[in-house]
Design a protein around this motif. Structure first.
Motif, PDB file in Angstrom:
ATOM      1  N   ILE A  43       0.863  -1.183   0.000  1.00  0.00           N
ATOM      2  CA  ILE A  43       0.000   0.000   0.000  1.00  0.00           C
ATOM      3  C   ILE A  43       0.892   1.224   0.000  1.00  0.00           C
ATOM      4  CG2 ILE A  43      -2.038  -1.020   1.088  1.00  0.00           C
ATOM      5  CD1 ILE A  43      -0.993  -0.022   3.768  1.00  0.00           C
ATOM      6  N   GLY A  44       0.320   2.382  -0.290  1.00  0.00           N
ATOM      7  CA  GLY A  44       1.093   3.602  -0.305  1.00  0.00           C
ATOM      8  C   GLY A  44       0.472   4.626  -1.233  1.00  0.00           C
ATOM      9  N   ALA A  45       1.320   5.389  -1.896  1.00  0.00           N
ATOM     10  CA  ALA A  45       0.838   6.429  -2.807  1.00  0.00           C
ATOM     11  C   ALA A  45       1.845   6.615  -3.929  1.00  0.00           C
ATOM     12  CB  ALA A  45       0.629   7.730  -2.050  1.00  0.00           C
ATOM     13  N   LEU A  46       1.357   7.080  -5.064  1.00  0.00           N
ATOM     14  CA  LEU A  46       2.192   7.314  -6.238  1.00  0.00           C
ATOM     15  C   LEU A  46       2.100   8.770  -6.667  1.00  0.00           C
ATOM     16  CD1 LEU A  46       1.189   4.202  -8.405  1.00  0.00           C
ATOM     17  CD2 LEU A  46       3.270   4.473  -7.024  1.00  0.00           C
ATOM     18  N   GLU A  47       3.164   9.245  -7.310  1.00  0.00           N
ATOM     19  CA  GLU A  47       3.148  10.570  -7.935  1.00  0.00           C
ATOM     20  C   GLU A  47       2.747  10.446  -9.409  1.00  0.00           C
ATOM     21  OE1 GLU A  47       6.733  12.650  -5.383  1.00  0.00           O
ATOM     22  OE2 GLU A  47       7.254  11.616  -7.240  1.00  0.00           O
ATOM     23  N   ALA A  49       1.268   7.087 -12.231  1.00  0.00           N
ATOM     24  CA  ALA A  49       0.941   5.667 -12.380  1.00  0.00           C
ATOM     25  C   ALA A  49       0.838   5.291 -13.845  1.00  0.00           C
ATOM     26  CB  ALA A  49      -0.381   5.357 -11.680  1.00  0.00           C
ATOM     27  N   VAL A  50       1.304   4.104 -14.176  1.00  0.00           N
ATOM     28  CA  VAL A  50       1.115   3.528 -15.509  1.00  0.00           C
ATOM     29  C   VAL A  50       0.509   2.144 -15.301  1.00  0.00           C
ATOM     30  CG1 VAL A  50       2.150   2.911 -17.723  1.00  0.00           C
ATOM     31  CG2 VAL A  50       3.157   4.773 -16.368  1.00  0.00           C
ATOM     32  N   LEU A  51      -0.731   1.979 -15.768  1.00  0.00           N
ATOM     33  CA  LEU A  51      -1.444   0.714 -15.634  1.00  0.00           C
ATOM     34  C   LEU A  51      -1.587   0.090 -17.011  1.00  0.00           C
ATOM     35  CD1 LEU A  51      -4.380   1.886 -13.324  1.00  0.00           C
ATOM     36  CD2 LEU A  51      -2.201   0.880 -12.635  1.00  0.00           C
ATOM     37  N   GLY A  52      -1.374  -1.207 -17.078  1.00  0.00           N
ATOM     38  CA  GLY A  52      -1.498  -1.917 -18.354  1.00  0.00           C
ATOM     39  C   GLY A  52      -2.814  -2.659 -18.438  1.00  0.00           C
ATOM     40  N   PHE A  53      -3.372  -2.638 -19.636  1.00  0.00           N
ATOM     41  CA  PHE A  53      -4.568  -3.437 -19.934  1.00  0.00           C
ATOM     42  C   PHE A  53      -4.209  -4.317 -21.120  1.00  0.00           C
ATOM     43  CE2 PHE A  53      -8.362  -4.160 -22.488  1.00  0.00           C
ATOM     44  CZ  PHE A  53      -9.201  -4.723 -21.556  1.00  0.00           C
ATOM     45  N   TYR A  54      -4.292  -5.639 -20.949  1.00  0.00           N
ATOM     46  CA  TYR A  54      -3.879  -6.561 -22.006  1.00  0.00           C
ATOM     47  C   TYR A  54      -5.017  -6.739 -23.014  1.00  0.00           C
ATOM     48  CZ  TYR A  54      -1.509 -10.482 -24.242  1.00  0.00           C
ATOM     49  OH  TYR A  54      -0.884 -11.303 -25.148  1.00  0.00           O
ATOM     50  N   VAL A  55      -4.762  -6.293 -24.250  1.00  0.00           N
ATOM     51  CA  VAL A  55      -5.752  -6.433 -25.320  1.00  0.00           C
ATOM     52  C   VAL A  55      -5.569  -7.844 -25.892  1.00  0.00           C
ATOM     53  CG1 VAL A  55      -6.649  -5.470 -27.478  1.00  0.00           C
ATOM     54  CG2 VAL A  55      -5.518  -3.969 -25.803  1.00  0.00           C
ATOM     55  N   GLU A  69      -1.102  12.625  -8.394  1.00  0.00           N
ATOM     56  CA  GLU A  69      -0.986  11.856  -7.158  1.00  0.00           C
ATOM     57  C   GLU A  69      -2.169  10.915  -6.987  1.00  0.00           C
ATOM     58  OE1 GLU A  69      -0.559  15.357  -4.737  1.00  0.00           O
ATOM     59  OE2 GLU A  69      -2.581  15.109  -3.955  1.00  0.00           O
ATOM     60  N   LEU A  70      -1.863   9.712  -6.554  1.00  0.00           N
ATOM     61  CA  LEU A  70      -2.875   8.670  -6.385  1.00  0.00           C
ATOM     62  C   LEU A  70      -2.531   7.831  -5.163  1.00  0.00           C
ATOM     63  CD1 LEU A  70      -2.825   7.555 -10.104  1.00  0.00           C
ATOM     64  CD2 LEU A  70      -4.861   8.473  -8.977  1.00  0.00           C
ATOM     65  N   GLU A  71      -3.548   7.312  -4.517  1.00  0.00           N
ATOM     66  CA  GLU A  71      -3.333   6.331  -3.455  1.00  0.00           C
ATOM     67  C   GLU A  71      -3.132   4.956  -4.085  1.00  0.00           C
ATOM     68  OE1 GLU A  71      -3.443   6.588   0.085  1.00  0.00           O
ATOM     69  OE2 GLU A  71      -3.247   8.709  -0.414  1.00  0.00           O
ATOM     70  N   LEU A  92      -2.441  -3.520  -9.698  1.00  0.00           N
ATOM     71  CA  LEU A  92      -2.486  -2.330  -8.878  1.00  0.00           C
ATOM     72  C   LEU A  92      -3.883  -1.721  -8.962  1.00  0.00           C
ATOM     73  CD1 LEU A  92      -0.256  -0.514  -7.543  1.00  0.00           C
ATOM     74  CD2 LEU A  92       0.055   0.541  -9.766  1.00  0.00           C
ATOM     75  N   ALA A  93      -4.433  -1.335  -7.822  1.00  0.00           N
ATOM     76  CA  ALA A  93      -5.632  -0.503  -7.820  1.00  0.00           C
ATOM     77  C   ALA A  93      -5.227   0.836  -7.227  1.00  0.00           C
ATOM     78  CB  ALA A  93      -6.740  -1.144  -6.993  1.00  0.00           C
ATOM     79  N   VAL A  94      -5.436   1.902  -7.970  1.00  0.00           N
ATOM     80  CA  VAL A  94      -5.071   3.244  -7.504  1.00  0.00           C
ATOM     81  C   VAL A  94      -6.331   4.105  -7.480  1.00  0.00           C
ATOM     82  CG1 VAL A  94      -2.675   3.171  -8.272  1.00  0.00           C
ATOM     83  CG2 VAL A  94      -4.431   3.969  -9.858  1.00  0.00           C
ATOM     84  N   SER A  95      -6.353   5.071  -6.554  1.00  0.00           N
ATOM     85  CA  SER A  95      -7.559   5.897  -6.462  1.00  0.00           C
ATOM     86  C   SER A  95      -7.202   7.354  -6.243  1.00  0.00           C
ATOM     87  CB  SER A  95      -8.453   5.390  -5.329  1.00  0.00           C
ATOM     88  OG  SER A  95      -7.763   5.451  -4.109  1.00  0.00           O
ATOM     89  N   ASP A  96      -8.080   8.238  -6.778  1.00  0.00           N
ATOM     90  CA  ASP A  96      -8.009   9.656  -6.427  1.00  0.00           C
ATOM     91  C   ASP A  96      -9.185   9.945  -5.491  1.00  0.00           C
ATOM     92  OD1 ASP A  96     -10.252   9.902  -8.068  1.00  0.00           O
ATOM     93  OD2 ASP A  96      -9.151  10.797  -9.735  1.00  0.00           O
TER      94      ASP A  96
END
Ligand code: ZN
Length: 139
Positions: A43-47, A49-55, A69-71, A92-96
């Motif tokens: 857990i933590g926070a990011l400045e 984020a890059v999330l991948g979605f596999y097509v 910034e994201l949690e 990863l699940a990130v949230s604003d």
């Protein structure tokens, strides 16, 4: 179906520094502590984020980049070996303030803070190989 069994368990905890690349930092931690198999959570926070979605039909990742910034609401994954090196496969699940996004952890996630736990499995690690049915490197 495949199954892997292990001889023992070694729990570790770690923290990445602000500015670290999340994926690179986790892989460095595994290299430095000799972790070749296991699972991780964090857990933590990011400045950033890059999330991948596999097509699936194209056999490639589409990236979603968030330059803000994201949690880290959830970081979870497994640890194995690919081409002789420790390999982190994590999602990863990130949230604003309003929404949550999820996906495959890609290079380029910049850490604000990240505390994580690794459960290292002792024994023969799963080894990733190209899987023709999916186009992915799987164990
Ligand atoms: Zn994935």
């Amino acid at each position: 179906m495949k199954a892997f069994t292990f001889d023992g368990l070694r729990p570790l905890m770690g923290r990445l520094e602000r500015g670290d690349d999340l994926l690179e930092g986790l892989e460095r931690f595994c290299r430095e502590h000799g972790v070749k198999a296991g699972c991780l959570m964090g857990i933590g926070a990011l400045e950033r984020a890059v999330l991948g979605f596999y097509v699936q039909r194209d056999g490639r990742y589409e990236n979603l980049t968030f330059d803000r910034e994201l949690e880290i609401a959830s970081l979870t994954g497994n640890l194995s070996e690919k081409e002789g090196q420790p390999f982190v496969h994590a999602h990863l699940a990130v949230s604003d303030e309003e929404r949550t996004f999820g996906g495959h952890l890609m290079p380029g996630c910049r850490v604000f803070a990240c505390e994580f736990t690794v459960l290292a499995f002792q024994g023969q690690p799963p080894v990733r190989k190209p899987d023709p049915a999916t186009g992915l490197w799987l164990w």
